[in-house]
Design a protein around this motif. Structure first.
Motif, mmCIF file in Angstrom:
data_model
loop_
_atom_site.group_PDB
_atom_site.id
_atom_site.type_symbol
_atom_site.label_atom_id
_atom_site.label_comp_id
_atom_site.label_asym_id
_atom_site.label_seq_id
_atom_site.Cartn_x
_atom_site.Cartn_y
_atom_site.Cartn_z
ATOM 1 N N ASP A 181 0.819 -1.205 0.000
ATOM 2 C CA ASP A 181 0.000 0.000 0.000
ATOM 3 C C ASP A 181 0.859 1.264 0.000
ATOM 4 O OD1 ASP A 181 -2.375 -1.292 -0.120
ATOM 5 O OD2 ASP A 181 -2.736 -1.284 2.044
ATOM 6 N N LYS A 182 2.003 1.200 0.694
ATOM 7 C CA LYS A 182 2.917 2.334 0.703
ATOM 8 C C LYS A 182 3.453 2.584 -0.692
ATOM 9 C CE LYS A 182 3.660 4.366 4.731
ATOM 10 N NZ LYS A 182 3.585 5.830 4.875
ATOM 11 N N ASP A 183 3.872 1.500 -1.355
ATOM 12 C CA ASP A 183 4.390 1.654 -2.701
ATOM 13 C C ASP A 183 3.293 2.063 -3.661
ATOM 14 O OD1 ASP A 183 6.931 1.115 -4.355
ATOM 15 O OD2 ASP A 183 5.345 0.159 -5.508
ATOM 16 N N LYS A 184 2.109 1.590 -3.394
ATOM 17 C CA LYS A 184 0.952 1.894 -4.228
ATOM 18 C C LYS A 184 0.693 3.396 -4.285
ATOM 19 C CE LYS A 184 -4.018 0.734 -4.054
ATOM 20 N NZ LYS A 184 -4.981 -0.093 -3.328
ATOM 21 N N GLU A 185 0.881 4.079 -3.178
ATOM 22 C CA GLU A 185 0.576 5.504 -3.150
ATOM 23 C C GLU A 185 1.555 6.304 -3.996
ATOM 24 O OE1 GLU A 185 3.016 7.188 0.761
ATOM 25 O OE2 GLU A 185 0.896 6.652 0.950
ATOM 26 N N GLY A 186 2.767 5.796 -4.216
ATOM 27 C CA GLY A 186 3.758 6.503 -5.027
ATOM 28 C C GLY A 186 3.949 5.881 -6.386
ATOM 29 N N GLY A 187 3.035 5.016 -6.775
ATOM 30 C CA GLY A 187 3.214 4.282 -8.012
ATOM 31 C C GLY A 187 2.561 4.900 -9.224
ATOM 32 N N MET A 188 1.967 6.091 -9.091
ATOM 33 C CA MET A 188 1.268 6.712 -10.210
ATOM 34 C C MET A 188 2.124 7.841 -10.795
ATOM 35 S SD MET A 188 -1.377 4.834 -10.090
ATOM 36 C CE MET A 188 -2.417 5.617 -11.326
ATOM 37 N N MET A 189 1.887 8.153 -12.058
ATOM 38 C CA MET A 189 2.585 9.276 -12.674
ATOM 39 C C MET A 189 2.289 10.567 -11.935
ATOM 40 S SD MET A 189 2.510 9.074 -16.804
ATOM 41 C CE MET A 189 2.902 7.571 -17.714
ATOM 42 N N SER A 190 3.297 11.421 -11.829
ATOM 43 C CA SER A 190 3.137 12.719 -11.181
ATOM 44 C C SER A 190 2.984 13.804 -12.240
ATOM 45 C CB SER A 190 4.365 13.014 -10.323
ATOM 46 O OG SER A 190 5.525 13.068 -11.145
ATOM 47 N N GLN A 191 2.788 15.051 -11.772
ATOM 48 C CA GLN A 191 2.585 16.124 -12.733
ATOM 49 C C GLN A 191 3.826 16.371 -13.583
ATOM 50 O OE1 GLN A 191 2.654 16.876 -9.403
ATOM 51 N NE2 GLN A 191 3.827 18.731 -9.047
ATOM 52 N N ASP A 192 5.012 16.124 -13.046
ATOM 53 C CA ASP A 192 6.219 16.319 -13.861
ATOM 54 C C ASP A 192 6.274 15.294 -14.986
ATOM 55 O OD1 ASP A 192 6.878 14.577 -11.455
ATOM 56 O OD2 ASP A 192 8.676 14.239 -12.654
ATOM 57 N N PRO A 300 14.273 31.686 -11.262
ATOM 58 C CA PRO A 300 13.311 30.583 -11.262
ATOM 59 C C PRO A 300 13.189 29.928 -9.894
ATOM 60 C CG PRO A 300 15.362 29.914 -12.290
ATOM 61 C CD PRO A 300 15.483 31.378 -12.027
ATOM 62 N N LEU A 301 12.200 29.065 -9.777
ATOM 63 C CA LEU A 301 12.032 28.264 -8.578
ATOM 64 C C LEU A 301 13.089 27.178 -8.553
ATOM 65 C CD1 LEU A 301 8.145 27.913 -8.632
ATOM 66 C CD2 LEU A 301 9.513 29.636 -7.438
ATOM 67 N N ASN A 302 12.958 26.230 -7.644
ATOM 68 C CA ASN A 302 13.917 25.127 -7.605
ATOM 69 C C ASN A 302 13.878 24.366 -8.917
ATOM 70 O OD1 ASN A 302 12.081 22.581 -7.339
ATOM 71 N ND2 ASN A 302 11.273 24.032 -5.824
ATOM 72 N N SER A 303 14.969 23.645 -9.203
ATOM 73 C CA SER A 303 15.093 22.988 -10.507
ATOM 74 C C SER A 303 13.977 21.976 -10.742
ATOM 75 C CB SER A 303 16.460 22.292 -10.621
ATOM 76 O OG SER A 303 16.599 21.299 -9.602
ATOM 77 N N GLY A 304 13.506 21.328 -9.662
ATOM 78 C CA GLY A 304 12.471 20.320 -9.808
ATOM 79 C C GLY A 304 11.144 20.878 -10.284
ATOM 80 N N SER A 305 10.860 22.141 -9.982
ATOM 81 C CA SER A 305 9.633 22.776 -10.475
ATOM 82 C C SER A 305 9.865 23.494 -11.791
ATOM 83 C CB SER A 305 9.107 23.781 -9.439
ATOM 84 O OG SER A 305 8.765 23.148 -8.229
ATOM 85 N N THR A 306 11.052 24.070 -11.950
ATOM 86 C CA THR A 306 11.295 24.920 -13.110
ATOM 87 C C THR A 306 11.160 24.162 -14.416
ATOM 88 O OG1 THR A 306 12.739 26.385 -11.844
ATOM 89 C CG2 THR A 306 12.992 26.400 -14.239
ATOM 90 N N TRP A 307 11.702 22.956 -14.499
ATOM 91 C CA TRP A 307 11.647 22.263 -15.792
ATOM 92 C C TRP A 307 10.226 21.845 -16.156
ATOM 93 C CZ3 TRP A 307 9.991 17.235 -16.121
ATOM 94 C CH2 TRP A 307 10.161 16.393 -15.017
#
Length: 683
Positions: A181-192, A300-307
Motif C-alpha cells: 500500500d505504501k508503494d501503491k501511493e507513489g506508483g502513479m505518474m506525477s505532474q512532472d 526561477p524556482l527550484n530545478s524540480g519545479s522549473t523544468w
C-alpha cells in the motif's frame, strides 16, 4: 571536448540509438517493453538489505515516464528528419507504435492491484509496467555483443502489484516490498511526468502526419487522445492527481497540479486545438496569476519545479498570451515565451534545450546561440555519458537527466544515481537542432538509419549542387529513393547497406522542384548537352551488399567503403579503421567487407561560409593540386593551383565575399584523384 563536425555528431546519434535499443530497453509489446531504462549498471548499496556491498549489475527503470517521453520525442523528430530526406521511416513508425502502446499499458494499471476499478483508459497511469523478472526474461537481448557494458542480471524499481511490477526507484532504498500500500501511493505518474508526456505528444502532433499508423493505430490521433486523457483526468479531479481508488496521491509524489493548470491546459490545446475548453476551466483561469508570476520572477524556482514550467510553456507558448506585464521590458516583436524560457533556462545551464524545443514547435527564432547548442552536443562522449565515481564521469553530462539537473551535478555527478546513462536527451537535442537548422547536416551528406536499402534506377547525378534532400523530381514516386541527386552523392549507413540500384550517366534535362538555401520552394529548369557524370559512394559500418539488379554502368564513378564507427578509449572520438575502394560494373551479390586503405584528409571549414573558407587536403603525390569553385551551371568562378608534396597538407584560402548566398560546388584534382564537395555561402 573538441569541436565536432556535423558528420561526427550524426554518426554519434546513430551509434547512441543503436546503443539504446540494445542495452537499455527491449522494443516490442508486453510488460516492460519499449520503456527505456534510465541507468545501466546502476550502483546499488546492498548493505541496506544485509548484503555484502555495492553492486552494479542492474538496470534501473526509475523515473520511467520521463525517459519514455524523451524516447517518443526522439522517434517523432527522427520521423521528420528521415521523411524529409526521403528515407524509410518504417522502423521508426514501428518503434513509435510500441512506445505509445506502453503508455496505454501504463494507463491500464487498475488490474495490477486490487483497485476498486477494472482496467480503463482514463489518464491515470502507473509509473511503469516492468516485471521484477524483466532482465531475466530478456537476458540474451540485453546482454549481447557487450563492449562498453558489463552483463546485467536484474532490474529494479519500487514494487507494485504485490511484487509483480516495479515502479519508481530501487528496491531496498525507497521501495516497500513488504508494504504494497505504501508503494501503491507513489506508483502513479506525477505532474512532472505528465508535463514530459505532453512534450512527447506535441512532437508527434507537429511532425507525424495524421494517417501515419501501425497495426491500425493512427499515431497522430493517439497522441491527441493520450493528451486529452491526461487533462480530463486532472481537470476532473480539480487538478489534484488521484489513484484509481479516488484517493489523492500524497504531495511528495507530485500530485498538486493546480499551480500548473493554465500551462497544462494551453499545452493540451496546442496538441489538440479542437478542444478549447481546457484553458477556460475555472481553476486553469485562476492559475493565470501564478503562471504570470513564474514568467516574470527575477529567478526561477527550484530545478524540480522549473523544468515542469518550461516543458509546458514550450508546448503551449503560454507566456506569450498573458496580461501585458508578462511581456514588460521585452522588445516589440520578440516572443515573450521564448525570452522567459531562455531566461529561466540560463539559470540552470539548460538554454540549449528548452528555448530550442519552443522554437521548433512554434516555428520561431531561438534566442540561444548556435554555439551553446553545439557545445552541449559536442560534449556528449560518443560512447554515451556516465558517472561511476568522483573521478570517473563525463563532465557536462554526468547525470541521467541533464536538462532536469543543476549544473553542479551535470559537471560532478548525481550522487546516488551512479551508472551509465541512456543518452536520450542528446538524441532529442540533436534532432531538434537538425530540424531548426536543416543545412547543419544536409550540406554534407546523409547518414541513413541503422540499415539502408537503395533500390530502383537511382541515384542519377545532376550537375546541380543542392543538398540531396532538397532536390526531388516532379512526379517521382514517394515510396522510392529520391530520383535525382547532386554531384557527388555519398550514401552512408550506420551498419549495413544493400543496393539494387542502377547507376548511370544520363541526360537530366528537365524541370524540377527544389528549395533554395532559405528553404523556399523554387522551380529549376536544366538544359544539358550530353550526359551528367554519375559519381556515387556507398559507406557502411559493417557491410555493403550489391544484390541482383545492381548495375554500375560503364563510365560512371562508383566507390564502396567500409567505415566502422568505434569509440576510442576515452569516448571522445571515433576510431576510423580505413576504407576499401573499388569501381564496380555489373556486380551482383557481392559483399564488401575488406578495409585495406586509409582515406586521405579533405575538409572545408567553415561550411557554411560567411565570406571566406579554407580547404585542407593531404596530398598523395608531388603533382599539381587544382581546386576549383563552380556555380550551379558548372562555370568555374575561382581556380587555385599549387604543387603538392606527398603526405603533406595543402591549404587553400578562398575569399567568396563577392558571391551571392547559395550552394556551390568545389572540385579538387590531383593527377587521377578527383574529389568534389558542396560549399554553402550564407551571410
Amino acid at each position: 571536448m573538441q569541436s565536432q563536425t556535423p558528420e561526427f555528431n550524426l554518426k554519434k546519434y546513430w551509434y547512441l540509438r543503436w546503443r539504446l535499443k540494445n542495452y537499455f530497453m527491449v522494443v516490442g509489446e508486453g510488460p516492460g517493453k519499449s520503456i527505456p531504462a534510465g541507468i545501466r549498471e546502476k550502483y546499488f548499496d546492498d548493505t541496506k538489505n544485509g548484503g555484502p556491498n555495492y553492486y552494479s549489475t542492474a538496470l534501473d527503470f526509475g523515473d520511467a515516464p520521463n525517459y519514455l517521453a524523451h524516447y517518443i520525442g526522439v522517434l517523432a523528430t527522427e520521423y521528420q528528419l528521415l521523411s524529409s530526406n526521403n528515407q524509410s521511416t518504417a522502423k521508426t513508425v514501428e518503434e513509435l507504435y510500441y512506445a505509445l502502446k506502453a503508455i496505454i499499458r501504463m494507463d491500464n494499471c487498475e488490474g495490477e492491484y486490487p483497485w476498486s476499478y477494472t482496467n480503463i483508459l482514463d489518464g491515470r497511469c502507473s509509473r511503469n509496467s516492468t516485471p521484477k523478472t524483466f532482465v531475466q526474461d530478456n537476458y540474451n537481448s540485453l546482454n549481447k555483443n557487450l563492449e562498453w557494458f558489463s552483463p546485467i542480471i536484474s532490474n529494479f524499481g519500487d514494487l507494485d502489484s504485490a511484487n509483480k511490477v516495479q515502479i519508481a526507484t530501487s528496491i531496498g532504498m525507497n521501495g516497500y516490498p513488504d508494504k504494497p500500500d505504501k508503494d501503491k501511493e507513489g506508483g502513479m505518474m506525477s505532474q512532472d511526468h505528465i508535463s514530459s508526456m505532453l512534450v512527447a505528444m506535441a512532437l508527434i502532433k507537429k511532425f507525424v502526419p495524421n494517417g501515419v499508423g501501425y497495426n491500425g493505430l493512427n499515431l497522430h490521433q493517439e497522441a491527441k487522445n493520450i493528451s486529452n486523457r491526461f487533462i480530463d483526468y486532472m481537470k476532473g479531479w480539480g487538478w489534484y492527481l488521484r489513484d484509481p481508488d479516488g484517493n489523492q496521491i500524497p504531495a511528495k509524489w507530485g500530485s498538486i497540479a493546480g499551480p500548473y493548470a493554465y500551462g497544462f491546459a494551453k499545452a493540451a490545446h496546442f496538441i489538440d486545438n479542437s478542444n478549447n475548453t481546457y484553458y477556460t476551466n475555472s481553476i486553469a483561469l485562476a492559475s493565470i496569476p501564478d503562471w504570470t508570476y513564474i514568467a516574470i520572477a527575477p529567478h526561477p524556482l527550484n530545478s524540480g519545479s522549473t523544468w515542469i514550467y518550461l516543458n509546458l510553456a514550450a508546448v503551449g507558448d503560454s507566456w506569450n498570451q498573458l496580461p501585458s506585464n508578462a511581456c514588460s521590458g521585452i522588445p516589440f516583436g520578440m516572443n515573450c515565451t521564448q525570452v522567459h524560457i531562455w531566461k529561466h533556462s540560463m539559470f540552470y545551464d539548460w538554454e540549449a534545450y528548452y528555448p530550442l524545443l519552443h522554437a521548433v514547435l512554434h516555428n520561431m527564432k531561438c534566442k540561444t546561440s548556435n554555439n551553446k547548442i553545439l557545445a552541449d552536443l559536442d560534449d556528449m562522449p560518443c560512447s554515451g555519458h556516465w558517472h561511476l565515481d568522483a573521478n570517473n564521469k563525463s563532465n557536462g553530462w554526468a547525470t541521467s537527466h541533464k536538462y532536469h539537473s543543476i549544473k553542479h551535478d551535470n559537471d560532478h555527478g548525481d550522487v546516488g544515481f551512479e551508472g551509465k546513462y541512456n543518452a536520450l536527451e542528446y538524441m532529442l537535442l540533436f534532432n531538434l537542432y537538425c530540424i531548426y537548422k536543416p543545412n547543419y547536416v544536409n550540406n554534407y551528406y546523409p547518414i541513413l538509419a541503422e540499415d539502408a536499402v537503395v533500390s530502383g534506377n537511382v541515384p542519377y547525378m545532376l550537375p546541380f549542387p543542392l543538398p540531396p534532400s532538397y532536390l526531388v523530381a516532379v512526379g517521382a514516386e514517394n515510396n522510392q529513393w529520391p530520383a535525382f541527386y547532386g554531384i557527388p552523392q555519398v550514401i552512408h549507413s550506420f551498419r549495413s547497406l544493400q543496393s539494387t540500384a542502377v547507376i548511370e550517366n544520363k541526360n537530366m534535362s528537365g524541370t524540377y522542384q527544389t528549395k533554395n538555401i532559405q528553404g523556399n520552394t523554387i522551380i529549376v529548369t536544366i538544359n544539358m548537352q550530353g550526359n551528367a557524370q554519375a559519381n556515387v559512394t556507398y559507406k557502411a559500418g559493417e557491410g555493403i551488399t550489391l544484390k541482383p539488379g545492381f548495375h554500375a554502368k560503364t563510365g560512371v564513378t562508383f566507390h564502396a567503403y567500409i567505415d566502422p564507427l568505434t569509440c576510442n578509449n576515452n569516448g571522445s572520438n571515433y576510431e576510423r579503421y580505413g576504407e576499401f575502394s573499388d569501381e564496380e560494373e555489373d556486380d551482383e551479390n557481392e559483399t564488401i567487407s575488406q578495409i585495406p586503405k586509409t582515406e586521405n584528409l579533405f575538409s572545408i571549414s567553415p561550411n557554411p561560409a560567411n565570406g571566406q573558407f579554407q580547404v585542407n587536403y593531404t596530398a598523395l603525390s608531388n603533382e599539381e593540386v587544382y581546386i576549383e569553385l563552380m556555380d550551379v551551371t558548372g562555370h568555374i568562378l575561382q581556380r587555385w593551383q599549387k604543387t603538392g608534396e606527398a603526405g603533406k597538407m595543402v591549404q587553400c584560402e578562398m575569399d567568396v565575399r563577392s558571391l551571392l548566398p547559395g550552394v556551390y560546388m568545389l572540385r579538387l584534382v590531383e593527377g587521377a584523384e578527383l574529389k568534389t564537395a558542396k560549399v554553402v555561402i550564407q551571410y
